[in-house]
Design a protein around this motif. Sequence first.
Motif, PDB file in Angstrom:
ATOM      1  N   SER A  34       0.847  -1.187   0.000  1.00 23.48           N
ATOM      2  CA  SER A  34       0.000   0.000   0.000  1.00 23.48           C
ATOM      3  C   SER A  34       0.885   1.241   0.000  1.00 23.48           C
ATOM      4  O   SER A  34       1.848   1.319   0.764  1.00 23.48           O
ATOM      5  CB  SER A  34      -0.915   0.016   1.236  1.00 23.48           C
ATOM      6  N   ASP A  35       0.565   2.192  -0.859  1.00 27.92           N
ATOM      7  CA  ASP A  35       1.368   3.410  -0.979  1.00 27.92           C
ATOM      8  C   ASP A  35       0.990   4.383   0.130  1.00 27.92           C
ATOM      9  O   ASP A  35      -0.104   4.952   0.132  1.00 27.92           O
ATOM     10  CB  ASP A  35       1.132   4.051  -2.352  1.00 27.92           C
ATOM     11  N   ARG A  36       1.904   4.572   1.083  1.00 25.15           N
ATOM     12  CA  ARG A  36       1.678   5.512   2.182  1.00 25.15           C
ATOM     13  C   ARG A  36       2.749   6.587   2.204  1.00 25.15           C
ATOM     14  O   ARG A  36       3.031   7.179   3.239  1.00 25.15           O
ATOM     15  CB  ARG A  36       1.646   4.756   3.518  1.00 25.15           C
ATOM     16  N   THR A  37       3.358   6.844   1.056  1.00 24.79           N
ATOM     17  CA  THR A  37       4.458   7.799   1.003  1.00 24.79           C
ATOM     18  C   THR A  37       4.002   9.211   1.366  1.00 24.79           C
ATOM     19  O   THR A  37       4.780   9.991   1.929  1.00 24.79           O
ATOM     20  CB  THR A  37       5.102   7.805  -0.390  1.00 24.79           C
ATOM     21  N   LEU A  38       2.751   9.567   1.044  1.00 19.12           N
ATOM     22  CA  LEU A  38       2.260  10.895   1.397  1.00 19.12           C
ATOM     23  C   LEU A  38       2.131  11.070   2.903  1.00 19.12           C
ATOM     24  O   LEU A  38       2.024  12.204   3.394  1.00 19.12           O
ATOM     25  CB  LEU A  38       0.910  11.158   0.720  1.00 19.12           C
ATOM     26  N   ARG A  39       2.144   9.972   3.645  1.00 23.21           N
ATOM     27  CA  ARG A  39       2.044  10.027   5.098  1.00 23.21           C
ATOM     28  C   ARG A  39       3.401   9.774   5.758  1.00 23.21           C
ATOM     29  O   ARG A  39       3.484   9.539   6.957  1.00 23.21           O
ATOM     30  CB  ARG A  39       1.016   9.013   5.590  1.00 23.21           C
ATOM     31  N   GLU A 189       8.059   5.554  13.782  1.00 18.21           N
ATOM     32  CA  GLU A 189       6.981   6.369  13.228  1.00 18.21           C
ATOM     33  C   GLU A 189       6.413   5.749  11.952  1.00 18.21           C
ATOM     34  O   GLU A 189       5.201   5.753  11.735  1.00 18.21           O
ATOM     35  CB  GLU A 189       7.470   7.787  12.949  1.00 18.21           C
ATOM     36  N   ALA A 190       7.271   5.213  11.100  1.00 18.86           N
ATOM     37  CA  ALA A 190       6.787   4.548   9.893  1.00 18.86           C
ATOM     38  C   ALA A 190       5.916   3.356  10.250  1.00 18.86           C
ATOM     39  O   ALA A 190       4.833   3.155   9.673  1.00 18.86           O
ATOM     40  CB  ALA A 190       7.966   4.107   9.019  1.00 18.86           C
ATOM     41  N   ALA A 191       6.365   2.550  11.218  1.00 14.76           N
ATOM     42  CA  ALA A 191       5.577   1.390  11.632  1.00 14.76           C
ATOM     43  C   ALA A 191       4.258   1.818  12.254  1.00 14.76           C
ATOM     44  O   ALA A 191       3.215   1.193  12.019  1.00 14.76           O
ATOM     45  CB  ALA A 191       6.375   0.535  12.616  1.00 14.76           C
ATOM     46  N   ALA A 192       4.279   2.888  13.049  1.00 15.33           N
ATOM     47  CA  ALA A 192       3.045   3.367  13.671  1.00 15.33           C
ATOM     48  C   ALA A 192       2.061   3.871  12.624  1.00 15.33           C
ATOM     49  O   ALA A 192       0.848   3.673  12.753  1.00 15.33           O
ATOM     50  CB  ALA A 192       3.367   4.474  14.675  1.00 15.33           C
ATOM     51  N   THR A 193       2.551   4.519  11.577  1.00 11.68           N
ATOM     52  CA  THR A 193       1.674   5.001  10.512  1.00 11.68           C
ATOM     53  C   THR A 193       1.020   3.837   9.784  1.00 11.68           C
ATOM     54  O   THR A 193      -0.182   3.862   9.487  1.00 11.68           O
ATOM     55  CB  THR A 193       2.471   5.863   9.519  1.00 11.68           C
ATOM     56  N   ARG A 327      15.690   9.843  12.052  1.00 11.43           N
ATOM     57  CA  ARG A 327      15.131  11.185  12.183  1.00 11.43           C
ATOM     58  C   ARG A 327      14.551  11.646  10.851  1.00 11.43           C
ATOM     59  O   ARG A 327      15.193  11.537   9.806  1.00 11.43           O
ATOM     60  CB  ARG A 327      16.217  12.153  12.633  1.00 11.43           C
ATOM     61  N   GLN A 328      13.342  12.188  10.893  1.00 12.51           N
ATOM     62  CA  GLN A 328      12.692  12.665   9.686  1.00 12.51           C
ATOM     63  C   GLN A 328      13.304  13.986   9.245  1.00 12.51           C
ATOM     64  O   GLN A 328      13.702  14.811  10.073  1.00 12.51           O
ATOM     65  CB  GLN A 328      11.194  12.855   9.927  1.00 12.51           C
ATOM     66  N   PRO A 330      13.463  17.812   7.913  1.00  7.67           N
ATOM     67  CA  PRO A 330      12.609  18.929   8.348  1.00  7.67           C
ATOM     68  C   PRO A 330      11.359  19.098   7.523  1.00  7.67           C
ATOM     69  O   PRO A 330      10.294  19.364   8.037  1.00  7.67           O
ATOM     70  CB  PRO A 330      13.550  20.133   8.200  1.00  7.67           C
ATOM     71  N   GLU A 331      11.457  18.909   6.154  1.00  7.10           N
ATOM     72  CA  GLU A 331      10.270  19.112   5.338  1.00  7.10           C
ATOM     73  C   GLU A 331       9.228  18.027   5.561  1.00  7.10           C
ATOM     74  O   GLU A 331       8.065  18.188   5.239  1.00  7.10           O
ATOM     75  CB  GLU A 331      10.642  19.154   3.852  1.00  7.10           C
ATOM     76  N   ASP A 332       9.650  16.892   6.148  1.00 11.28           N
ATOM     77  CA  ASP A 332       8.707  15.807   6.412  1.00 11.28           C
ATOM     78  C   ASP A 332       8.024  15.981   7.746  1.00 11.28           C
ATOM     79  O   ASP A 332       6.996  15.355   8.012  1.00 11.28           O
ATOM     80  CB  ASP A 332       9.432  14.450   6.406  1.00 11.28           C
ATOM     81  N   ARG A 333       8.589  16.807   8.655  1.00 10.39           N
ATOM     82  CA  ARG A 333       8.013  16.941   9.989  1.00 10.39           C
ATOM     83  C   ARG A 333       6.891  17.981  10.030  1.00 10.39           C
ATOM     84  O   ARG A 333       6.127  18.027  10.954  1.00 10.39           O
ATOM     85  CB  ARG A 333       9.104  17.328  10.995  1.00 10.39           C
ATOM     86  N   GLY A 334       6.793  18.801   9.003  1.00  9.00           N
ATOM     87  CA  GLY A 334       5.712  19.768   8.927  1.00  9.00           C
ATOM     88  C   GLY A 334       5.897  20.931   9.857  1.00  9.00           C
ATOM     89  O   GLY A 334       6.775  20.999  10.661  1.00  9.00           O
TER      90      GLY A 334
END
Length: 334
Positions: A34-39, A189-193, A327-328, A330-334
């Motif tokens: 499943s594509d969850r790249t936007l998340r 975080e990836a696993a939690a998403t 660590r994510q 900066p642009e991924d942390r919003g």
Amino acid sequence: MSRTPAPSPQRIALVAFPGVRAFDISVITEVWDSDRTLRGVPPFELRRTATDPDTPLPLRGGLTLTPDRPLTWLDDLTPTDLVVVPGIEDPDADIPPRVLDALRRAHTAGIPVASLCAGAFVLARAGLLDGRRAVTHWHLARTLATRHPAVRVEPDALFVEDTGIWTSAGTAAGIDLCLHLVRTAHGAEAAATVARSMVTAPFRTGTQAQFIEHPTPRADRDADALAAVRAHALAHLAEPHTVTSLAAHAGMSPRSFARHFQATTGTTPLHWLITQRVAAAQKLLERTDHPLPEVARRAGFGSEVTMRQHFAAHLATSPRDYRNAFRQAPEDRG
């Protein structure tokens, strides 16, 4: 400003052959296809490999699996990729020799190999579990130990790893293992998403021993009280907790609380609490810029030294190294 090229997707090879379980295939597909790249979840490339990719495989329940790669696709994988064997309906069924050979080659090449449920029998037949710790469904644990005496069967665990070989207990434990493999490769975080999208817990503590006996009505009432205690502890992780304080919140004596907690969850109150604090610290390290002492305080460890000790014991790494790895941006942390 030029952007750093995106890393290549992790490749996951689902090894299919007659007799594999539809449920396990669905779990593997849901986690990695499943594509969850936007998340914020990294991309994956899941392929369904088989000895004959042109022949659909019948599954129980009137379902059919259509492979899309030959088994030789495993030979192109690297140690950052993954091979997953679904559970099988019949542990006594014949396994195609080419499947066993492909699994041996993958392990020899240093590629992680995982099995779900009775898929452990496939790895055992390939000789990959000899001298290693392994687990399968609790109902089949004695059978695995009897038929493959060189395997160190652990009947209670939800999943175990031994030198690059992963095995899981039955059914839902396959979800636990798949999410843990995502967490190991890409962070908490990836696993939690992924878990949130599947409406399941990111991880469960305890062992499959908790599922063997049916609870009594009194045990159900105790479980409700203990669930409230766990929710309270999670909402106040930064505060100090002891068995005595948690027992008081449940309205039990410490001895009774500890006994019922272990019967319900399969683990001790303090071990459960440490696991939750490690998970909270992982998320803080991934998503915030807090210095390590502040991460330790918010996760309830009290000191950076204590947090470092528990990271070494639970994750075989340090908080600093974990942050550097997961660590994510900066642009991924919003």
